[in-house]
Design a protein around this motif. Structure first.
Motif, short mmCIF file in Angstrom:
data_model
loop_
_atom_site.label_atom_id
_atom_site.label_comp_id
_atom_site.label_asym_id
_atom_site.label_seq_id
_atom_site.Cartn_x
_atom_site.Cartn_y
_atom_site.Cartn_z
N ALA A 29 -25.01 21.52 -48.68
CA ALA A 29 -25.08 22.75 -49.47
C ALA A 29 -26.17 22.65 -50.53
CB ALA A 29 -23.72 23.01 -50.14
N ARG A 30 -26.32 21.48 -51.15
CA ARG A 30 -27.36 21.32 -52.19
C ARG A 30 -28.75 21.33 -51.55
NH1 ARG A 30 -22.23 20.87 -53.24
NH2 ARG A 30 -21.74 21.04 -55.44
N PRO A 56 -23.83 24.27 -56.53
CA PRO A 56 -24.60 23.87 -55.34
C PRO A 56 -25.95 24.57 -55.26
CG PRO A 56 -22.38 24.64 -54.72
CD PRO A 56 -22.51 24.82 -56.20
N PHE A 101 -20.97 18.66 -48.70
CA PHE A 101 -21.36 18.66 -50.11
C PHE A 101 -22.88 18.54 -50.25
CE2 PHE A 101 -22.41 16.27 -53.96
CZ PHE A 101 -21.78 17.02 -54.95
#
Ligand SMILES: Cc1cc2nc3c(=O)[nH]c(=O)nc-3n(C[C@H](O)[C@H](O)[C@H](O)COP(=O)(O)O)c2cc1C
Length: 315
Positions: A25-26, A293, A22
């Protein structure tokens, strides 16, 4: 990216691969600074099932995977540290939480147990130990959660803190817990980590907590060694989704360290305006970045395109 609890941890607070994916990806999308979700500093600090912890030896590896995924994407990795205090989850910790006084935050919580004076230093030490684990895991910054009614924030509140000792009463006494925690964290880890602090007006406006008190707190945090201040929400409406821009501006007028502001800046033009108008140095994006994202990449593309066309505020 603003801190947002994901509830993907194991029951013991260990982060799973889902968290690394998570946050990674950002980071890959070009986000500058990622503040990882509120992470408990001890068992009684926990606020949510599936929340992360930074107090058991086995927590280190999962945190290291998150930090590594963030840094591999080129972002700065920051871990937010929380003690839920009176807002710890009774279901998760197996009873009421702890608070400056036995006053419940609202009707959803039982009255917390009042912290004895001789437990306060140990609690501060829990934050320092968790920050140490963050540094060992590869984080470059920590953010102490001094907002939203959790333990450190609840000490600030004249309505929730009715202590008769030197941690209650005047604003100088009420901010002592937060200030000492920042100072001790900075003294121990200042060479290895940036130490930030998140504060808010959440709940305070209607508790007689005005701008002067807020300024006193911000100035004290800067003196205590804070490297970054993060302001969330406008307390007049008492929701942390509201913009913190008014308080951000107040902070910018009060301190010289960088000020981050969060709250409804998910339209990148709003975020740019918040910086351009002097309400903050850094805009933190929450929900918009959770759902997209690649938010940072898209915002960057738009900024570059606008610069080329000279269009300051495109449709
Ligand atoms: C699902 C969710 C989880 C959140 N968890 C945290 C948290 O762990 N720590 C914190 O300080 N704020 C938390 N917040 C508040 C956000 O950091 C942010 O201040 C708020 O969402 C406003 O920003 P936005 O309008 O860009 O979403 C959370 C918000 C959401 C929506």
């Amino acid at each position: 990216m603003a801190p947002m609890v994901q509830q993907t941890g194991l029951p013991d607070g260990t982060a799973t691969e889902a968290a690394a994916v998570f946050y990674g990806a950002r980071a890959q999308a070009g986000t500058g600074l990622i503040i990882v979700e509120a992470t408990a500093v001890e068992p009684d600090a926990r606020c949510w099932p599936g929340g992360l912890g930074a107090y058991l030896p086995q927590h280190r590896e999962g945190l290291a995977r998150i930090a590594s995924a963030i840094r591999a994407g080129g972002a700065c990795a920051c871990l937010q540290l929380v003690h839920g205090g009176p807002q710890a989850s009774p279901a998760v910790i197996g009873g009421p939480g702890w608070g400056p006084s036995a006053i419940p935050p609202n009707s959803n919580f039982p009255p917390p147990r009042e912290l004895p004076r001789d437990a306060l230093s140990d609690l501060q030490g829990r934050f320092v130990a968790a920050a140490e684990m963050a540094a060992e895991a590869g984080f470059q910054a920590v953010e102490l959660h001094g907002a939203h009614g959790y333990l450190l924030d609840s000490f600030l509140s004249p309505n929730r803190n009715r202590r008769a000792d030197d941690y209650g009463g005047s604003i100088e006494n009420r901010l002592r817990m937060l200030e000492e925690t920042v100072r001790r964290t900075r003294e121990r880890l200042g060479e290895r980590l940036l130490v930030g602090c998140r504060v808010s007006f959440f709940n305070h406006a209607h508790e007689g907590f005005g701008h002067d008190a807020f300024r006193t707190i911000l100035a004290a945090l800067e003196r205590a060694g804070c490297d970054l201040l993060h302001i969330s929400c406008d307390g007049w409406s008492r929701t942390w989704f509201d913009t913190g821009r008014t308080q951000g501006q107040l902070a910018k007028e009060t301190v010289r360290i960088p000020v981050i502001v969060a709250g409804s800046l998910g339209d990148s033009r709003e975020a740019e305006r918040a910086v351009a108008e002097g309400h903050c140095d850094v805009a933190a994006i929450g929900r918009a970045m959770k759902s997209a994202p690649d938010w940072a990449a898209r915002a960057h593309r738009r900024l570059v395109a606008n610069r080329r066309t000279g269009d300051a505020d495109p449709p």
